[in-house]
Scaffold this motif. Structure first.
Motif, short mmCIF file in Angstrom:
data_model
loop_
_atom_site.label_atom_id
_atom_site.label_comp_id
_atom_site.label_asym_id
_atom_site.label_seq_id
_atom_site.Cartn_x
_atom_site.Cartn_y
_atom_site.Cartn_z
N MET A 101 60.47 -69.73 85.97
CA MET A 101 60.11 -70.35 87.23
C MET A 101 61.29 -70.30 88.22
SD MET A 101 56.98 -70.83 86.54
CE MET A 101 56.34 -71.87 87.88
N LEU A 110 56.24 -68.24 80.69
CA LEU A 110 55.67 -69.03 81.79
C LEU A 110 54.78 -70.17 81.28
CD1 LEU A 110 54.72 -66.03 84.08
CD2 LEU A 110 56.72 -67.50 84.24
N GLY A 119 52.31 -71.64 83.02
CA GLY A 119 50.96 -71.56 83.58
C GLY A 119 50.17 -70.38 83.05
N GLN A 154 49.11 -67.64 84.94
CA GLN A 154 49.14 -66.47 85.82
C GLN A 154 50.53 -65.85 85.83
OE1 GLN A 154 46.53 -65.26 87.49
NE2 GLN A 154 45.15 -66.92 86.84
N ASP A 213 51.73 -64.14 88.08
CA ASP A 213 52.28 -64.23 89.44
C ASP A 213 53.02 -65.54 89.69
OD1 ASP A 213 51.20 -61.82 89.93
OD2 ASP A 213 49.49 -62.57 91.07
N GLN A 214 52.83 -66.53 88.82
CA GLN A 214 53.55 -67.79 89.02
C GLN A 214 55.03 -67.67 88.69
OE1 GLN A 214 51.03 -70.08 86.46
NE2 GLN A 214 49.59 -70.64 88.09
N ASN A 266 58.90 -66.23 88.81
CA ASN A 266 59.74 -65.84 89.94
C ASN A 266 59.80 -64.31 90.04
OD1 ASN A 266 62.29 -64.65 88.80
ND2 ASN A 266 62.41 -66.64 87.77
N ASP A 295 50.27 -70.43 79.29
CA ASP A 295 49.37 -71.54 79.63
C ASP A 295 49.54 -72.73 78.67
OD1 ASP A 295 47.50 -72.76 81.28
OD2 ASP A 295 45.81 -72.16 80.04
#
Lengths: 157, 157, 157, 157
Positions: free
Chosen positions: C43, C65, C67, C69, C71-72, C74, C84
């Protein structure tokens, strides 16, 4: 220009037939040649042959490992992600891969297919769970990988 | 004498048909009457009706919730387990339930069936994924629950 | 000869001070220069600056990550692992990294430090949680990274 | 009227001092007397004594187990939630408990405290990690439990 790599999943059983192992090896090579990173469960059988094909073709392999030791991964995993989450690591594979190729496989593979379809990922299968609604049946490794990249909007070169 | 409660899983979609909801309610009641605890994903549809049936018959319900708030569970969850693990919580349901009844359901349900079969849990299904190899097809809630308790070695009383 | 890459973790808050961001950037560069792969939560803040330093020095970055996605993550995450799993992804970072550098950070960082120490991983900290028993306090990025590689048995070159 | 039960977490090490075990037993009893459900990691030491106290006072206990077998839980877990997630199950405990009492404990306990504080849960500690910022130090089981229920807005009766 993005540094992001495209991730393609290869899923299948740790104990695999000779046919499945040959398919997996070829799929691994095709993924490397298209400059994508192979994501898998990092263990033996289909996972190991796919990783070997990918590495031998100059690619990179992420193994999302179920146990708590990087050494438990097969020798062709270049980037071991150690989860210690058991079967729950299957869900991470489905989330991480933009699209997935299943090669034969048993119930673990079915759980990955199910989550991947739930997430809307393209999924194709050689043997095994090819009759699950939503899965695109494939006959050859080349056909499977071509279909996946076509679905992701990156044409064959 | 053990304080351990027997856990039975009920799985199915959050959006369910009227038929599925009726089946789920009846299954929840049958589980309560046999003094088992119902385990499910804690959300709506099949999960909610199964919980309602179980609570109205005097039982208890554990909801293994995918989100990060106990309030996201349906109102008939007496014991909310808040995981914030998304679909990975499905794997916990398969591990926690000694046996599972699937009522219709989509890909999320399929992932739970797959992990449960991988773990050797008895799985029966009303509608939906009843044709997956290893799943016992059922026709009525009573038949489904009787089969499960028979497999677990606890006879009908 | 192994294809396995060495993974080094960098942990810290998504909202970070200017000091922390400079430290993180420098740590990222040092990790790349030693041919290790940087692992982090993918992130913003400390995670983003560490990734940027690593990529700009020619390295690779895995973002685990929280989440659902890719794309979340950096923009400097080259290999997004999409879990997730929310905060539970912290545990994967501790398992995956062979050693970790903490840069300031809040409670999320503390949870990663705790699990890493539980697993016996070397952990050093710049600012923040440097007083937790078992953590090696560091004063400069270079000192932190040198200590880590020394503990892993790979000397400075 | 809600069927929802209030969940209170008790965390601490599997290997615990005699002092810690006595504290844990008393905390378990106090939780049962207030009609809350005890949530813990379900293993030995502090977890086991807390569960025993709770069960012997007529309460219920949920054990969020790290392994893949319900039998691995201590004998005083009435509701075993089997996760097979290893240390990641600590995060579920922090999410599921509305408030937590830590009794001594080591790095695993620290990870649970960290996540609980991150989530804004009230956390009190007897011994051990009582000096972590945000943790309310306690001196007696009664004081710890009273503080928790006060913070949750349910007065002593």
């Amino acid at each position: 220009m993005s540094v992001r790599k495209l991730m393609i999943g290869v899923i299948g059983a740790g104990e695999a037939s000779e046919q499945a192992r040959q398919w997996a090896y070829e799929i691994g090579r095709l993924i490397a040649w298209r400059d994508a990173v192979l994501v898998c469960g990092g263990m033996g059988g289909v996972m190991e042959e796919a990783c070997r094909g990918c590495i031998e073709a100059g690619g990179q392999t992420i193994g999302i490992l179920p146990g708590d030791q990087a050494d438990q991964g097969n020798p062709w995993v270049s980037l071991p992600v150690v989860t210690d989450l058991g079967h729950a690591r299957n869900v991470i594979i489905a989330h991480t891969a933009r699209a997935l190729v299943a090669v034969e496989g048993e119930y673990g593979t079915l759980s990955e297919i199910a989550i991947a379809l739930k997430l809307g990922r393209p999924v194709t299968a050689l043997g095994g769970w090819r009759d699950i609604p939503g899965v695109m049946p494939a006959v050859t490794p080349r056909g499977a990988v071509s279909w996946i990249f076509d679905r992701l909007g990156r044409k064959d070169s």
